[in-house]
Design a protein around this motif. Structure first.
Motif, PDB file in Angstrom:
ATOM      1  N   LEU A  90      58.394   8.104  33.819  1.00 16.42           N
ATOM      2  CA  LEU A  90      58.754   9.129  34.803  1.00 16.42           C
ATOM      3  C   LEU A  90      57.899  10.380  34.608  1.00 16.42           C
ATOM      4  O   LEU A  90      57.442  10.994  35.579  1.00 16.42           O
ATOM      5  CB  LEU A  90      60.245   9.472  34.682  1.00 16.42           C
ATOM      6  N   GLY A 140      64.569   9.840  38.030  1.00 15.90           N
ATOM      7  CA  GLY A 140      63.297  10.519  38.256  1.00 15.90           C
ATOM      8  C   GLY A 140      63.419  11.670  39.244  1.00 15.90           C
ATOM      9  O   GLY A 140      62.861  12.749  39.014  1.00 15.90           O
ATOM     10  N   THR A 144      58.714   6.394  42.964  1.00 13.99           N
ATOM     11  CA  THR A 144      59.098   6.047  41.585  1.00 13.99           C
ATOM     12  C   THR A 144      59.529   4.586  41.488  1.00 13.99           C
ATOM     13  O   THR A 144      59.140   3.879  40.542  1.00 13.99           O
ATOM     14  CB  THR A 144      60.238   6.969  41.099  1.00 13.99           C
TER      15      THR A 144
END
Lengths: 452, 172
Positions: free
Chosen positions: B50, B158, B117
């Motif tokens: 992340l 994230g 993400t």
């Protein structure tokens, strides 16, 4: 060319960086077949992260101790009472189990089993993990400075945890048994079926290499088999939770680890394994069955056929020494005594014609009985470990075995020595199936040296 | 959940102070190694990944993105039990991809960040598995359900983490 590289500069650098890493990986994979030393960069990375982990763990433990040992003491009295009751119950269980253990040790010694015991356990604290969902490994706060080495077994009171994979000066990386690259020699407690315990990608543990035609039931305990040369035999590994047909001809056996691998806090590193002969427990009670066996009438054994030489008791390791006639039975200066936990071996004199002396077709042999780690030699002074009681010159059980059979029933004579005083002085008693043939020895008997 | 295409002039490029550049990845690596010991479910998250995605998308420079990913991945490899380079390669690719994407798309809003993400988590897993199986000969099994679940969990974490790390951004 330059313009192409300039145009695709980012891509070129990406390919270059990837190529370097692939190259480095390839070198490591190639070298992994050899004994891999810990790389310096790993040591740097571990030194960078683990001090913080160690500090945090200490702070956490200090806070926890303060709370649990000073403030939160509610219910301690009740718990104390309950624990005392539990101790009483366990003492009773211990008495029963020590009987069984003593018997097992006697049998093991009979067969000259070597048993592995945990020599030096080193307590360590878990301070971190590898931080990856795919790699199941933990860091402990003991390293090479504390005597930790590669491939040492890591256990808890509950069961086995894993093995030491990498050692740093003050920390070590432990590969747990639920990692998919780990493998542990294991066996089922009841059926004694052996297999290989492996981790799976999702962190479960399975027992592999057990044939599908075998009967395995959920709930059965899995123990370490000792075949991997890392974990001592007989340590708890886990419990079978599910059995299903697997690939090829093998069963898919899921195992719930005995140790709670996800919540480890303290572990033990087995820094030293010892291999020793099975030891007969001294000071144990004389069993009624043993006394009965001694008093039973003997059944004559088939005499050996070799007239030229005689063979005496087989050593615990299975080696047999054959001594030509004429050699003194007392060639060995004194009986060898093992450190068998016998606090004070009794020394006894045997009569020349003890039941343990055998004459076979013109020769005579003398059995040497490794009893409780003590060589017992007929017609000579010998030490009997017994239970500290002097044996009375009578070894009623069969002492002379068949040559090379390795079943001299010598351990039985240890029992005899322990309880011999209660028996008539000379009475050839025999424990089936191989009773002695006891006759006076007209010629010098053959002897056998006990390697122990 | 708009993902808008932006011209080069519209894109804002950020930089970070040295303590943040060094400290945040190290903190992520530390938490990744320490927290799962107490909370085993935390191992489903990949904080270093992340952080790699965040720095790469904020800087919008493929070269710095790939080097950030390589550095974080290699340190993560060093802490693990497997050969060094598996995470390094995977995060290098992710760092390069995230910064290239950040240079072309506006990834400032939560929806875009969630999707990006999730996508890069799957790319990371695919590269990791390919390298681990193809080069290191590890017997890894891929599970789609677990992969997508972990990807979603990382994506949601994230989004929250990126908003926290946005505070450290400095305009160039």
């Amino acid at each position: 060319m330059e313009s192409v590289l300039g145009r695709y500069r980012n891509l070129t650098i990406l390919v270059g960086v990837l190529f370097l890493q692939v190259l480095g990986l390839a070198v490591q994979v190639k070298r992994s077949a050899d004994a891999e030393n810990t790389r310096l960069i790993r040591i740097w990375a571990v030194d960078l992260i683990t001090p913080f982990e160690r500090g945090l763990v200490r702070v956490q433990n200090a806070g926890s101790d303060l709370w649990h040992n000073y403030f939160f003491l509610r219910g301690v009295r009740a718990e104390n009472r309950q624990l005392k009751q539990q101790i009483e119950q366990m003492r009773l269980d211990q008495v029963r189990m020590s009987e069984d253990a003593a018997q097992a040790h006697r049998l093991q010694q009979l067969l000259a089993f070597k048993e592995q015991v945990i020599g030096k356990p080193l307590a360590a604290q878990v301070i971190g993990s590898s931080g990856s969902d795919l790699s199941r490994s933990i860091y402990i706060d003991k390293g090479s400075n504390d005597g930790v080495g590669l491939d040492m077994a890591v256990i808890t009171a509950g069961g086995i945890v894993g093995k030491v994979l990498r050692v740093y000066p003050s920390t070590s990386l432990v590969l747990m048994i639920n990692d998919q690259t780990s493998g542990v020699g294991a066996m089922l407690e009841k059926s004694r079926l052996q297999g290989v315990l492996r981790g799976t990608p999702n962190g479960a543990v399975v027992l592999e290499r057990v044939m599908s035609d075998e009967q395995v039931t959920p709930g059965e305990t899995v123990l370490s088999s000792g075949g991997d040369q890392i974990f001592p035999k007989g340590l708890p590994v886990g419990t079978v939770t599910k059995v299903s047909p697997g690939r090829e001809m093998f069963l898919n056996i899921q195992v719930k680890p005995a140790a709670d691998l996800s919540r480890l806090e303290e572990v033990l590193v087995v820094t030293e394994k010892q291999e020793q002969n099975a030891v007969v427990e001294n000071g144990g009670r004389v069993r009624a069955a043993d006394i009965l066996a001694q008093r039973l009438p003997s059944v004559p054994d088939k005499p050996a056929t070799d007239a030229a030489t005689t063979v005496t008791g087989t050593s615990p390791s299975g080696s047999t020494k054959v001594v030509a006639p004429g050699q003194s039975p007392n060639a060995s200066p004194k009986p060898q005594t093992l450190a068998a936990g016998s606090p004070k071996p009794a020394t006894v004199e045997h009569a020349a014609a003890t039941p343990s002396t055998v004459k076979v077709a013109g020769g005579a042999s003398t059995g040497t009985a490794p009893v409780g780690g003590t060589a017992v030699r007929a017609s000579s002074t010998h030490a009997a470990p017994g239970s500290g009681q002097p044996a009375t010159g009578q070894v009623p059980k069969k002492v002379v075995p068949k040559a090379g059979a390795g079943d001299s029933a010598n351990g039985s004579s240890g029992d005899t020595a322990a309880s011999g005083s209660a028996n008539p002085p000379v009475k050839p008693a025999t424990a089936p199936p191989k009773p002695p043939v006891s006759q006076p020895a007209p010629q010098p008997p053959a002897t056998e040296d006990n390697p122990h | 959940m708009p993902i808008t295409y932006t011209s080069g002039e519209q894109i804002e490029v950020y930089r970070f102070s040295i303590p943040v550049t060094v400290g945040v990845p190290l903190l992520a690596l530390f938490l990744q190694a320490f927290v799962p010991r107490r909370f085993p479910f935390f191992s489903i998250f990949d904080l270093p990944l992340l952080v790699t995605i965040f720095f790469a998308m904020a800087r919008r420079n493929p070269i710095s993105g790939l080097f950030t990913g390589a550095a974080i991945g290699l340190v993560q490899d060093m802490l693990g039990a497997y050969p060094i380079g598996i995470y390094g390669i995977a995060k290098t690719v992710v760092g390069y991809g995230a910064s290239s994407l950040g240079a072309k798309l506006d990834v400032e809003n939560a929806g875009a960040r969630l999707l990006v993400t999730l996508g890069f988590y799957l790319v990371h897993a695919a590269v990791y598995f390919t390298v681990a199986r193809g080069m290191v000969n590890m017997t890894l099994n891929w599970s789609w359900s677990r992969g997508i679940l972990a990807g979603l969990a990382n994506a949601f974490l994230g989004v929250g983490l990126y908003f926290l790390l946005d505070k450290f951004k400095q305009r160039t």
